[in-house]
Enzyme design. Structure first.
Site, PDB file in Angstrom:
ATOM      1  N   GLY A  65       1.761  -6.695   0.025  1.00  0.00           N
ATOM      2  CA  GLY A  65       0.957  -7.240  -1.049  1.00  0.00           C
ATOM      3  C   GLY A  65       1.786  -7.812  -2.177  1.00  0.00           C
ATOM      4  N   LYS A  67       4.675 -10.674  -3.258  1.00  0.00           N
ATOM      5  CA  LYS A  67       5.288 -11.918  -2.804  1.00  0.00           C
ATOM      6  C   LYS A  67       6.531 -12.214  -3.625  1.00  0.00           C
ATOM      7  CE  LYS A  67       0.694 -13.574  -1.512  1.00  0.00           C
ATOM      8  NZ  LYS A  67      -0.374 -14.562  -1.728  1.00  0.00           N
ATOM      9  N   ASN A  70       9.259 -11.081  -6.241  1.00  0.00           N
ATOM     10  CA  ASN A  70       9.230  -9.617  -6.298  1.00  0.00           C
ATOM     11  C   ASN A  70       9.168  -9.073  -4.877  1.00  0.00           C
ATOM     12  OD1 ASN A  70       8.965  -9.783  -9.187  1.00  0.00           O
ATOM     13  ND2 ASN A  70       6.843 -10.371  -8.831  1.00  0.00           N
ATOM     14  N   VAL A  71      10.086  -8.202  -4.536  1.00  0.00           N
ATOM     15  CA  VAL A  71      10.222  -7.749  -3.150  1.00  0.00           C
ATOM     16  C   VAL A  71      10.036  -6.237  -3.084  1.00  0.00           C
ATOM     17  CG1 VAL A  71      11.738  -7.707  -1.141  1.00  0.00           C
ATOM     18  CG2 VAL A  71      11.829  -9.637  -2.724  1.00  0.00           C
ATOM     19  N   VAL A  72       9.400  -5.758  -2.004  1.00  0.00           N
ATOM     20  CA  VAL A  72       9.234  -4.325  -1.777  1.00  0.00           C
ATOM     21  C   VAL A  72      10.158  -3.898  -0.644  1.00  0.00           C
ATOM     22  CG1 VAL A  72       7.638  -2.488  -1.126  1.00  0.00           C
ATOM     23  CG2 VAL A  72       6.854  -4.352  -2.593  1.00  0.00           C
ATOM     24  N   ASP A 181      -5.511  -8.334  -8.969  1.00  0.00           N
ATOM     25  CA  ASP A 181      -5.501  -8.973  -7.645  1.00  0.00           C
ATOM     26  C   ASP A 181      -5.753  -7.978  -6.516  1.00  0.00           C
ATOM     27  OD1 ASP A 181      -5.466 -11.152  -6.046  1.00  0.00           O
ATOM     28  OD2 ASP A 181      -3.289 -11.374  -5.956  1.00  0.00           O
TER      29      ASP A 181
END
Length: 487
Positions: A65, A67, A70-72, A181
């Protein structure tokens, strides 16, 4: 249409009355209340960097979720806290460090079984990171839009709707009614396949992007007018999520409402569900979605009323979530695990350490030893001293020293101790030396074939190596022996 009217009537009545809603007790983790999670903490950047192997591309979590930019990432803490999800913001996202820390702490104070809870954050220099519970079974988007074997079952779709409504209701009750969102990427599945809402969307909007999707077709009308997120905007987004669950596609709300007005309900239903869902069930969810999507914010229901309505239409509430999701039981299979088994299944190395420290050397009793006349020699005494030094280091979590001392004891060869071998196995796990940990766990089993600790440690190593089927079988084997050893 009578059922639809009753659902709408219930929503309208509950929207204007204070009513306590109790969810179905058969759904896993349905009870509200704090989970047994560690308190929110501030992590060091180097600690998180190490946990992700230097923010390796291989550890980027797909479909969380979030993008670019920003990275997980998926990480694993050195102290044995298990896997974590780490969101790393771009350097311009939160220029005000104080604001970032205040927001993170507020979100981190929330604890709900319906959230992928925030465990901590990092704010060093230009770095801004959030640390949350890791959800191993991906997103609703994956299971709803991009499935490979079977479509998402109707009962699971209803369960997702209820659980996310409960999450929104919980957050509203804790003063965090705004969610940014809400969509299918924000719904995650934990190790037991229960649906949870990502905590990342609870952070107030910053420079990292918009509060809602850039696709204006799915944006609440009032947000387009004012640019502000309100609790009613969140309900609108929840309505789009209900449409996703209903149709198996991302349908623009305006198009869906036209179909509802024209009573073309079958056009909205996911064709994969044909023969598995009654028209009445489909219409009930459709009407709830349309109610959430009203153009006037004041005409939308609140979260509490949605929980009541969705609770009343649940299906297969006695069926575990992993069965509804079509995934093998991710931890214990058919066996009930002991506390040590649960800790190994969850890769909670801290809990494993505490349990091994507690049981001590009791389980070494009866293990055959080749002592003979060497029993009182200086060589034997030196081995015992090595073990004592290793135990002290193990107790203090001085892992490097513990490994060194235990290795000297094992190589001394004057006596056999499955406990020492098991402790070194755990130390290797803490050092990310998984192959060595597995080898020690196998050696401990050879020394004491029916000792469950050896099997449980094997399972932990196998889980880390990605050999989940072998790990679950080993867990079950260990569980069958646990009653005898009272571990």
């Amino acid at each position: 249409m009578g059922a639809c009217c009753s659902v709408l009537s219930m929503c309208w009545w509950l929207s204007n009355n204070e009513t306590n809603v109790i969810c179905s007790s058969h759904i896993d983790g349905c009870e509200d209340g704090d989970q047994k999670l560690p308190a929110f903490k501030e992590f060091g950047f180097e600690e998180l960097k190490v946990s992700t192997s230097g923010f390796s591309v291989a550890n980027i979590v797909s479909e969380q979720g979030e993008k670019a930019p920003n990275v997980v990432y998926k990480g694993r803490l050195k102290d044995g806290g298990g896997f974590i999800a780490i969101k790393r913001f771009n350097q311009f996202a939160w220029p005000n460090s104080r604001q970032f820390l205040e927001e993170a702490r507020e979100v981190g104070n929330l604890r709900s079984p319906r959230l992928a809870n925030l465990l901590g954050c990092c704010c060093e220099g230009d770095e801004r990171l959030l640390v949350a519970e890791y959800m191993p079974h991906e997103t609703l988007s994956k299971h709803l839009f991009h499935w490979e074997n079977k479509p998402l079952k109707w009962a699971m779709r209803l369960r997702v709707a209820l659980c996310i409504a409960q999450a929104v209701d919980y957050c509203s009750g804790k003063g965090r009614a705004l969610y940014h969102d809400l969509n299918a990427y924000r719904v995650l599945f934990d190790q037991n396949c229960n649906p949870k809402l990502s905590c990342f969307g609870l952070m107030k909007n910053s420079r990292d992007g918009k509060s809602f999707s850039t696709n204006l077709s799915f944006t609440p009308p009032e947000y387009l007018r004012t640019g502000r997120v309100t609790p009613e905007s969140v309900i609108y987004s929840f309505g789009t999520l209900l449409l996703d669950l209903l149709s198996g596609k991302h349908i623009p709300p305006s198009h869906a409402l036209d179909l509802v007005r024209d009573k073309n309900f079958l056009m909205l239903m996911d064709s994969c569900l044909e023969g598995h869902v009654s028209n009445e069930d489909g219409v009930q969810l459709m009407q709830l979605a349309s109610y959430c999507l009203q153009s006037e914010p004041r005409e939308r229901p609140n979260a509490k009323s949605l929980v009541a309505s969705l609770t009343s239409i649940q299906k297969e509430t006695d069926t575990p979530s992993h069965e509804l999701l079509g995934i093998d039981q991710p931890t214990s299979g058919t066996q009930k695990l002991s506390p040590l088994g649960e800790a190994c299944a969850r890769l909670n190395l801290t809990a494993i350490h505490q349990i091994l420290e507690k049981i001590g050397y009791n389980d070494d009793e009866g293990v055959s030893s080749e002592l003979s006349f060497q029993m009182w020699t200086s060589q034997h005494q030196e081995c015992l001293n090595c073990r004592k030094r290793g135990d002290a280091a193990f107790r203090e979590k001085d892992i490097t020293t513990a490994i060194s001392c235990y290795t000297k004891f094992i190589n001394g060869g004057t006596m056999v101790s499955p406990t020492v071998i098991a402790r070194r196995s755990l130390c290797y796990l803490m050092e990310d030396k998984v192959e060595e940990a597995l080898a020690d766990a196998l050696q401990a089993q050879m020394s004491s074939p029916d000792w469950p600790v050896a099997l449980y440690l094997q399972a932990a190593a196998l889980f880390i190596l990605g050999m989940d089927n072998d790990a679950r079988k080993t867990l079950n084997d260990g569980s069958s022996l646990s009653a005898k050893w009272n571990i």
